[in-house]
Design an enzyme around this catalytic site. Structure first.
Site, PDB file in Angstrom:
ATOM      1  N   ASP A 343     -35.591 -38.202  23.421  1.00 26.63           N
ATOM      2  CA  ASP A 343     -36.568 -37.229  23.880  1.00 26.63           C
ATOM      3  C   ASP A 343     -36.520 -36.029  22.925  1.00 26.63           C
ATOM      4  OD1 ASP A 343     -38.328 -35.776  25.654  1.00 26.63           O
ATOM      5  OD2 ASP A 343     -36.548 -34.701  26.334  1.00 26.63           O
ATOM      6  N   ASP A 590     -33.473 -35.499  29.185  1.00 29.89           N
ATOM      7  CA  ASP A 590     -32.928 -34.459  30.071  1.00 29.89           C
ATOM      8  C   ASP A 590     -33.784 -34.173  31.292  1.00 29.89           C
ATOM      9  OD1 ASP A 590     -34.269 -31.329  29.270  1.00 29.89           O
ATOM     10  OD2 ASP A 590     -34.922 -33.189  28.355  1.00 29.89           O
ATOM     11  N   ASP A 594     -38.020 -37.912  32.095  1.00 30.87           N
ATOM     12  CA  ASP A 594     -37.233 -38.877  31.326  1.00 30.87           C
ATOM     13  C   ASP A 594     -36.505 -39.881  32.219  1.00 30.87           C
ATOM     14  OD1 ASP A 594     -37.846 -37.659  28.852  1.00 30.87           O
ATOM     15  OD2 ASP A 594     -36.280 -36.164  29.156  1.00 30.87           O
TER      16      ASP A 594
END
Length: 703
Positions: A343, A590, A594
Site C-alpha cells: 500500500d 495499514d 487494506d
C-alpha cells in the site's frame, strides 16, 4: 465463523453527529476455553510442585486429576461427538494417550499433554473472537442514524438501515455520511482514508461520489442515496474480509484429513500391538504395557514440538524488534511468499503531508521564506492537515509567524485572513470565490498547471483536451511505469508531480504556490530493494490514491508495477490476479481499506501505529514501531525458521521410527521409551531455540 452484513449488526443507536465509540475487545478470561485452560495449568503446576517436593502419590495425584478434568473434558466431549459422526479426530486421540499414560503410571506426562492441548484450544478461540470483534467494530464507522429530507423539505432522523435508494440526506459539518451516494448540493471536504487510503480530505461538490462511514468536513451537503446500506462500500469490505478468510479453509481441511488418518492409524496400531501378543499367549499386563509404550512413543507431541520451537523462537525474536507475528502458522506462511504488494499511504509514506516546494512568482517581490511565512500566518488558525503542514514547515525554518485576523475558511476552496493589514488567501481557489485563476485539480493559470504540467481544458460539452487542443486519454498511462510516462515539466518541477499545489494570494493578487506531498518513509527505497532481492521480483504498488501521486512514490522507491485509484475490492482483485499466476503474495498495508487485501493475500503485514483495528486484526503480523525495514527482516527470519522445522521433523521422525520399531520387533523398556521420546523433544526444542539469538535477526541494510 461467518458474520453477515444486515440490520442485526447495525451499530448502537446514537445521534448521527456522534463519532463511533471504540469497539469492545474480547478479554482473554471472558472465554470459557481460556478459563478451563488456566485452571488446568494451575492444577498441573501445583501437582508438579508437590511431586517434586516428595509428597505421596495420592497427594500430588489430586491436582493432576483436576488438570485432567478441567483441561480435558471439552476436547473429550468434542472427540466423542466426532466419534458419533463416525470420525476419529486428534482431540480424542490426545485424551486417550493422556489416559493411557496415566494407566501405566506416567501421570505427569499425561497431565502435561492435556495442558498443552487445552492452551492451544484457548488461543484459537481467542483469535476467532478478536476477529469477530474487528469485523463487527468496522460497522461502527457508519452512523446509526441519518437525517433524511422529505419531499416537502422537512427533515427526519431515521436509522441508516431503513434508508432506500433515491432518499435525500442532509449531512451537516462534522457528521459521518450515512450511505453511499452522490452530492446534490453543497461543497465540503470528506475524510475518506478508511475507504480509499487518501491521506488528505477530498473536495466534494455536486456530482461527486461519497461513501458511508466517511467523515464530512466543515461544509453542509445534500446527498442522494445510490446504494442500499447493505451494499455500501464499507459493508462490502466486511464481506470481502469474510470471503477472503474462508479461502484459507482448504489448507485447514487438508490438515484435518492428515490428522484423521494419523489418529486412525495410531489407534489401529495400538490395538494391534495389544491384541496380537495376547493372541499368541502373552501376559495381559505385558501386552498392555507394550501397547501403552507404543502409544507414548508414537505420540504426535514430538512432531508438534519439533515444529513449534523454531517458529515460536522466531516470533519472540521478531517481537523484540518490533514485529508482532500472531501465530506459528503466520510465521511459517511469511517464509513462503515470493511476491510483495505494498500500500502507499501509511505504508511506503507516513500519511502526513509536508511542504516540498515553495515557489514565489517573479513579480511578487517575495522570496521563498517570505512567501512561506505569509502563508503560515494565514493558515495558523486552521485545523486542516495541509494548514498544519504549512505552519510546521515555517517553524522548522525558524520563520516568524504573524498574527492573523478575520480568519475564514471556505470548504473545498481554502482560507482567508488579514495578515499585517493585507488580505491573504491560501488554497485551491476558484474565481467565483476569490477572483483568482482556477486551481482545481492542482491549480492552473494561463494553460499551465501550478505544478509545472500542461493544463487540461474542459470544453462546453464536458470533454477534456490538452493545452494544445489534443484529446486526453486517461487510460493510456494508468498502468504505465513512471519512467515511461511523458512529462513536459522542467526538471526542477518534477518533484511536484503528484503533489497537492495551493496558491497564495495577497489582496487578490497571486504571489506564489506551495507544493505539499505525503512524506515518504526514510527506509522505503531500501525495503523495496530488499524485498526484490528476497523474492526475485519487484513489489507491486497498490493504492487508492491518484495515479500521479502513485507514480511519484513509485519513482522514488524504484517500483515499476503501479496500480492506482483502487477501491478495496480492486485491491483484492489485484492480489487474487497475481496469486492466480501461482505466486504467493505478501501484502503490507495499514487502513480499513487494506483489510480485504490483507485477508486475501497469502500473508499480510499491517503497520501498527496508524493501522486501523480491522487491519491489525486481519493481518498475520503487525509492525509495532512502523519500521518498514523490518518487513524483509521478518521474511528472512521466517525462512530460517522453516529450515529448522524441516531439520527438527527429520530428527523427531527418526526418533519416533526407531522407538516404534524397537517396541514392535524387540522389547523397549517403558523408562527407555519415555526417555527417548522426551529426549527427542528436548533435542528439537534446543535446536529451535537457536533462533532466539540476536544474530538470527539480520535486518536488510542494502539499497
Amino acid at each position: 465463523m461467518v458474520w453477515r452484513v444486515s440490520a442485526t449488526l447495525a451499530p448502537r443507536q446514537t445521534s448521527a453527529r456522534s463519532l463511533p465509540a471504540p469497539r469492545r475487545r474480547t478479554r482473554v478470561l471472558a472465554l470459557p476455553e481460556a478459563r478451563w485452560a488456566l485452571a488446568a495449568l494451575v492444577a498441573f503446576l501445583l501437582g508438579l510442585a508437590l511431586d517434586l517436593g516428595g509428597a505421596p502419590a495420592w497427594v500430588h495425584g489430586i491436582p493432576y486429576a483436576v488438570a485432567y478434568v478441567t483441561g480435558g473434558w471439552e476436547p473429550a466431549l468434542e472427540g466423542l461427538r466426532a466419534l458419533r459422526e463416525k470420525t476419529l479426530d486428534v482431540d480424542l486421540l490426545m485424551i486417550v494417550a493422556a489416559l493411557g499414560a496415566a494407566a501405566i503410571g506416567q501421570v505427569l506426562d499425561g497431565a502435561l499433554l492435556i495442558v498443552i492441548f487445552a492452551t492451544s484450544g484457548a488461543l484459537e478461540a481467542l483469535a476467532t473472537a478478536r476477529t469477530a470483534d474487528s469485523v463487527r467494530g468496522l460497522l461502527d464507522l457508519a452512523p446509526a442514524t441519518a437525517t433524511r429530507v422529505r419531499a416537502d423539505g422537512t427533515e427526519e432522523s431515521v436509522p441508516t438501515a431503513e434508508l432506500a435508494v433515491g432518499d435525500t440526506l442532509l449531512i451537516r459539518p462534522g457528521e459521518r455520511i450515512g450511505a453511499d451516494g452522490t452530492v446534490l448540493d453543497g461543497t465540503s471536504e470528506a475524510d475518506q482514508a478508511t475507504i480509499t487510503g487518501e491521506p488528505l480530505p477530498v473536495v466534494k461538490r455536486p456530482g461527486d461520489e461519497v461513501f458511508a462511514g466517511t467523515l464530512n468536513g466543515t461544509g453542509a451537503l445534500r446527498v442522494r442515496v445510490d446504494r442500499d446500506p447493505a451494499d455500501s462500500v464499507i459493508a462490502r469490505i466486511v464481506t470481502l474480509v469474510e470471503e477472503a478468510s474462508r479461502t484459507k479453509a482448504p489448507t485447514q481441511l487438508f490438515i484435518e484429513k492428515i490428522e484423521q488418518r494419523y489418529a486412525v492409524g495410531v489407534v489401529a496400531a495400538t490395538l494391534a500391538v495389544f491384541a496380537v501378543p495376547l493372541a499368541f499367549g502373552a501376559d495381559l499386563t505385558d501386552a498392555l504395557l507394550r501397547a501403552m509404550t507404543f502409544m507414548i512413543v508414537a505420540s504426535p507431541c514430538a512432531v508438534v514440538l519439533a515444529t513449534m520451537p523454531p517458529l515460536l523462537s522466531a516470533i519472540a525474536n521478531a517481537g523484540r524488534h518490533g514485529v508482532l507475528v500472531k501465530s506459528a502458522v503466520a510465521m511459517e506462511r511469511l517464509g513462503e511468499i515470493d511476491t510483495a504488494a505494498l500500500d502507499k499511504t501509511g505504508t511506503l509514506t507516513e500519511g502526513a503531508p509536508e511542504v516540498t516546494a515553495v515557489r514565489p512568482l517573479p513579480d511578487s517581490g517575495l522570496d521563498e521564506e517570505q512567501l512561506l511565512a505569509l502563508a503560515a500566518a494565514a493558515e495558523n488558525p486552521s485545523e486542516h492537515p495541509l494548514a498544519r503542514a504549512v505552519v510546521a514547515a515555517a517553524r522548522e525554518r525558524g520563520l516568524p509567524i504573524a498574527t492573523a485576523r478575520e480568519f475564514t475558511a471556505t470548504p473545498g476552496e481554502g482560507i482567508s485572513a488579514v495578515v499585517d493589514g493585507l488580505r491573504v488567501t491560501v488554497g485551491r481557489m476558484r474565481d467565483s470565490v476569490y477572483g483568482l485563476p482556477s486551481a482545481a485539480g492542482g491549480g492552473q493559470a494561463n494553460g499551465v498547471r501550478l505544478d509545472g504540467e500542461p493544463a487540461d481544458r474542459v470544453l462546453a460539452d464536458g470533454r477534456r483536451t490538452t493545452a494544445d487542443g489534443g484529446p486526453v486519454d486517461d487510460a493510456q498511462d494508468i498502468g504505465r511505469p513512471p519512467a515511461a510516462q511523458p512529462s513536459t515539466a522542467p526538471p526542477g518541477d518534477r518533484r511536484e508531480r503528484g503533489a497537492t499545489v495551493v496558491t497564495v494570494a495577497r489582496d487578490g493578487v497571486p504571489v506564489g504556490t506551495l507544493a505539499l506531498t505525503d512524506r515518504l518513509r526514510p527506509d522505503a527505497a531500501a525495503t523495496t530493494a530488499a524485498l526484490t532481492a528476497l523474492t526475485g521480483a519487484a513489489p507491486v504498488l497498490l493504492t487508492g490514491d491518484n495515479r500521479h501521486t502513485a507514480a511519484r512514490v513509485a519513482e522514488a522507491t524504484g517500483l515499476t508495477d503501479v496500480r492506482a485509484e483502487l477501491l478495496p475490492e480492486d485491491k483484492v482483485n489485484a492480489v487474487r490476479d497475481i496469486q492466480r499466476t501461482g505466486r504467493k503474495v505478501l501484502f503490507v498495508g495499514d487502513g480499513v481499506n487494506d483489510a480485504p487485501a490483507l485477508a486475501a493475500a497469502h500473508s499480510g503485514i499491517a503497520m501498527g501505529r496508524a493501522g486501523s483495528d480491522l487491519a491489525l486484526e486481519t493481518a498475520d503480523a503487525v509492525i509495532v514501531r512502523d519500521e518498514l525495514a523490518t518487513v524483509p527482516a521478518v521474511v528472512r527470519l521466517s525462512r530460517a525458521a522453516r529450515r529448522l522445522v524441516v531439520q527438527n521433523l527429520v530428527i523427531a521422525g527418526t526418533f519416533i521410527t526407531v522407538l516404534v520399531v524397537w517396541d514392535l520387533v524387540g522389547h523397549l523398556p517403558l523408562p527407555l521409551g519415555v526417555a527417548g521420546h522426551e529426549g527427542s523433544t528436548v533435542l528439537v526444542g534446543l535446536n529451535g531455540l537457536r533462533l532466539l539469538r540476536e544474530s538470527a535477526w539480520r535486518p536488510d541494510r542494502s539499497g
